[in-house]
Design an enzyme around this catalytic site. Structure first.
Site, short mmCIF file in Angstrom:
data_model
loop_
_atom_site.label_atom_id
_atom_site.label_comp_id
_atom_site.label_asym_id
_atom_site.label_seq_id
_atom_site.Cartn_x
_atom_site.Cartn_y
_atom_site.Cartn_z
CB CYS A 1 -28.71 -5.75 -52.51
SG CYS A 1 -28.23 -4.81 -51.06
P1 NAD Z 1 -31.69 0.51 -44.46
O1 NAD Z 1 -32.96 0.95 -45.04
O2 NAD Z 1 -31.65 -0.68 -43.56
O3 NAD Z 1 -31.03 1.71 -43.64
C1 NAD Z 1 -31.02 3.03 -44.06
C2 NAD Z 1 -31.14 3.93 -42.84
O4 NAD Z 1 -30.97 5.29 -43.23
C3 NAD Z 1 -32.50 3.85 -42.16
O5 NAD Z 1 -32.31 3.58 -40.79
C4 NAD Z 1 -33.10 5.25 -42.38
O6 NAD Z 1 -33.92 5.67 -41.31
C5 NAD Z 1 -31.85 6.09 -42.48
N1 NAD Z 1 -32.01 7.38 -43.17
C6 NAD Z 1 -32.73 7.67 -44.27
N2 NAD Z 1 -32.56 8.95 -44.62
C7 NAD Z 1 -31.69 9.48 -43.74
C8 NAD Z 1 -31.09 10.76 -43.61
N3 NAD Z 1 -31.35 11.74 -44.45
N4 NAD Z 1 -30.24 10.95 -42.58
C9 NAD Z 1 -29.96 9.96 -41.71
N5 NAD Z 1 -30.48 8.73 -41.81
C10 NAD Z 1 -31.33 8.48 -42.80
O7 NAD Z 1 -30.69 0.31 -45.68
P2 NAD Z 1 -29.47 -0.72 -45.82
O8 NAD Z 1 -29.98 -2.07 -46.14
O9 NAD Z 1 -28.55 -0.54 -44.67
O10 NAD Z 1 -28.77 -0.17 -47.14
C11 NAD Z 1 -28.06 1.06 -47.15
C12 NAD Z 1 -27.30 1.16 -48.46
O11 NAD Z 1 -26.31 0.13 -48.51
C13 NAD Z 1 -28.16 0.98 -49.70
O12 NAD Z 1 -27.66 1.80 -50.72
C14 NAD Z 1 -27.94 -0.47 -50.06
O13 NAD Z 1 -28.12 -0.72 -51.43
C15 NAD Z 1 -26.49 -0.66 -49.68
N6 NAD Z 1 -26.14 -2.05 -49.34
C16 NAD Z 1 -26.97 -2.80 -48.55
C17 NAD Z 1 -26.60 -4.10 -48.22
C18 NAD Z 1 -27.52 -4.96 -47.39
O14 NAD Z 1 -27.27 -6.17 -47.33
N7 NAD Z 1 -28.53 -4.43 -46.76
C19 NAD Z 1 -25.39 -4.63 -48.66
C20 NAD Z 1 -24.55 -3.81 -49.42
C21 NAD Z 1 -24.94 -2.52 -49.76
#
Ligand code: NAD
Length: 426
Positions: free
Chosen positions: A267
């Protein structure tokens, strides 16, 4: 409480925790992911990522959720959809919206077949203007429906901290909801009724901005602490004592002045970079934000400088790395400070042996050429010098006696009984 049917698009760190959290609160949840391996894991009640308490909640609520790769199935059988796909950086630091775009298309195509009102909530971190300027037109085009009339659209940024994500889901500091139409507002108001924290309803782009500003401020606090810490180190002052004194001012707050080797994770780096690019696109020169990144990129390499003070030539020296995850209690290695540190050590010709309680599998995919130990003890036994990169609790229990330790995370035990001890900023 009204039991709702929720679908989650993207079952990574945010998606799985959010969905399982809602299942624990009594709702029915369908996870969607393009990664079949994740879908299978979830359907076998196994967490697709490591997060404290997640496995137990997945077992406990096993009848309240399932996973699929099929958008149609998920949208037809739910009333609210959370988009939780990743929003990584492109090479130039700008936000890569490809997953958000494909998720929006998938949701739109499925919505074309649905008559009932459906709410789409964007949880992925997206720059101000994205929900209404990119996601809305894509869903409208594919579904043939109008946002805020035929379907609801909202932006609900996520603030959970990896390593503490389950706890953060149930006890957030605040819930921010960017909405436009009253119907969507009342549905989300109902969904979040069980949460006692402050709830802030804003317009959609303000909600998007709150997320970036929160992350940018926290990142700034860390880079500021590191810059001050580097000065303190040269002056022979312990920066942690300094911030203890500084933090007692109620206008400042003591939290998060974590001087060390800088921030990593999925992030802070990408969100600060995306905000910089957006500011530049708008004709602004965000000097503070750029400095935050610059300080953060230099900071981990200071570890190598400190190491070379004691071992000037690292060629063929065994250097032990304690911790590979970007922070403790996660298996996430995205932007981990271990990456630039290990790259630099390899360049110096050192032989690297590393240990992490949860992140070794993920790290080995990126760095197959280094050695991995079975335990932290093993790393200590086999190394000429040890670098502490992640503050896992178990590193507080180790015996560092007689060793050279360069500590990036302030492990008290190492501070006490090592032969040569160097703290990053203390
Ligand atoms: P991640 O990469 O762990 O998970 C994303 C998931 O989406 C993956 O499993 C991927 O296979 C799936 N994916 C991709 N394209 C897809 C589609 N078209 N249809 C269905 N699934 C699909 O990401 P994350 O860490 O969970 O982050 C997700 C969002 O949340 C980001 O924007 C991030 O900035 C935000 N965020 C993350 C955190 C954190 O701590 N990880 C905290 C707050 C906000």
């Amino acid at each position: 409480m009204k039991i709702m049917k929720i679908s989650i698009i993207g079952s990574g760190y945010v998606g799985i925790v959010t969905g399982i959290g809602f299942a624990e609160l009594g709702h029915n949840v369908i996870f969607v992911d393009v990664d079949e391996n994740k879908v299978n894991l979830i359907n076998s009640r196994k967490p697709p990522i490591y997060e404290k308490g997640l496995k137990e909640l997945m077992q406990k609520n096993k009848r309240r959720y399932h996973a699929t790769t099929d958008y149609y199935e998920a949208i037809m059988n739910s009333e609210i959809t959370f988009i939780c796909v990743g929003t990584p950086s492109k090479e130039d630091g700008s936000i890569d919206l490809r997953y958000v775009e494909s998720a929006s298309k998938g949701v739109g195509e499925a919505l074309a077949n649905k008559d009932d009102f459906h709410v789409v909530v964007v949880k992925s971190t997206v720059l101000p203007g994205t929900t209404e300027g990119v996601i809305k037109p894509l869903i409208e085009k594919e579904s043939g429906k109008k946002a805020f009339e035929d379907f609801g659209l909202a932006m609900n940024p996520e603030f959970l901290r990896e390593g503490n994500a389950v706890e953060d889901f149930f006890n957030p500091d605040r819930i921010v909801i960017g909405v436009k139409d009253e119907k969507t507002k009342s549905i989300l108001d109902e969904l979040y009724k069980q949460f006692n924290c402050p709830k802030l309803f804003t317009d959609i782009k303000t909600a998007e901005m709150i997320k970036y500003v929160s992350n940018a401020f926290l990142a700034t606090k860390i880079s500021f602490a590191n810059e001050i810490g580097n000065i303190c180190k040269k002056l022979g002052i312990d920066v942690y004592k300094v911030f203890e004194g500084v933090g007692l001012d109620h206008r400042i707050n003591p939290a998060f002045f974590r001087a060390g080797i800088g921030f990593g994770g999925s992030c802070f780096p990408k969100d600060v970079k995306a905000l910089i690019r957006k500011a530049e696109e708008l004709g602004e020169d965000p000097k503070i934000l750029k400095a935050v990144i610059e300080v953060n990129e230099k900071q981990p390499l200071k570890m190598i400088e400190l190491l070379k003070k004691h071992i000037p030539n690292l060629r063929n020296k065994r250097v032990g790395i304690l911790g590979l995850a970007f922070k403790p209690d996660t298996d996430d290695i995205r932007e981990s400070r271990a990456i630039p540190i290990i790259k630099a050590l390899i360049k110096e010709g050192a032989k690297v042996i590393a240990y992490d309680p949860k992140a070794m599998n993920n790290f080995a995919k990126m760095f197959p050429q280094i050695d991995y130990a079975n335990s932290a003890k093993d790393v200590i036994a086999k190394s000429d010098a040890i670098l502490i990169v992640t503050e896992w609790k178990e590193f507080e229990e180790l015996d560092y006696k007689g060793k050279i330790v360069i500590d990036g995370r302030r492990i008290e035990k190492a501070m006490k009984d090592t032969k040569i001890y160097e703290g990053m900023c203390w």
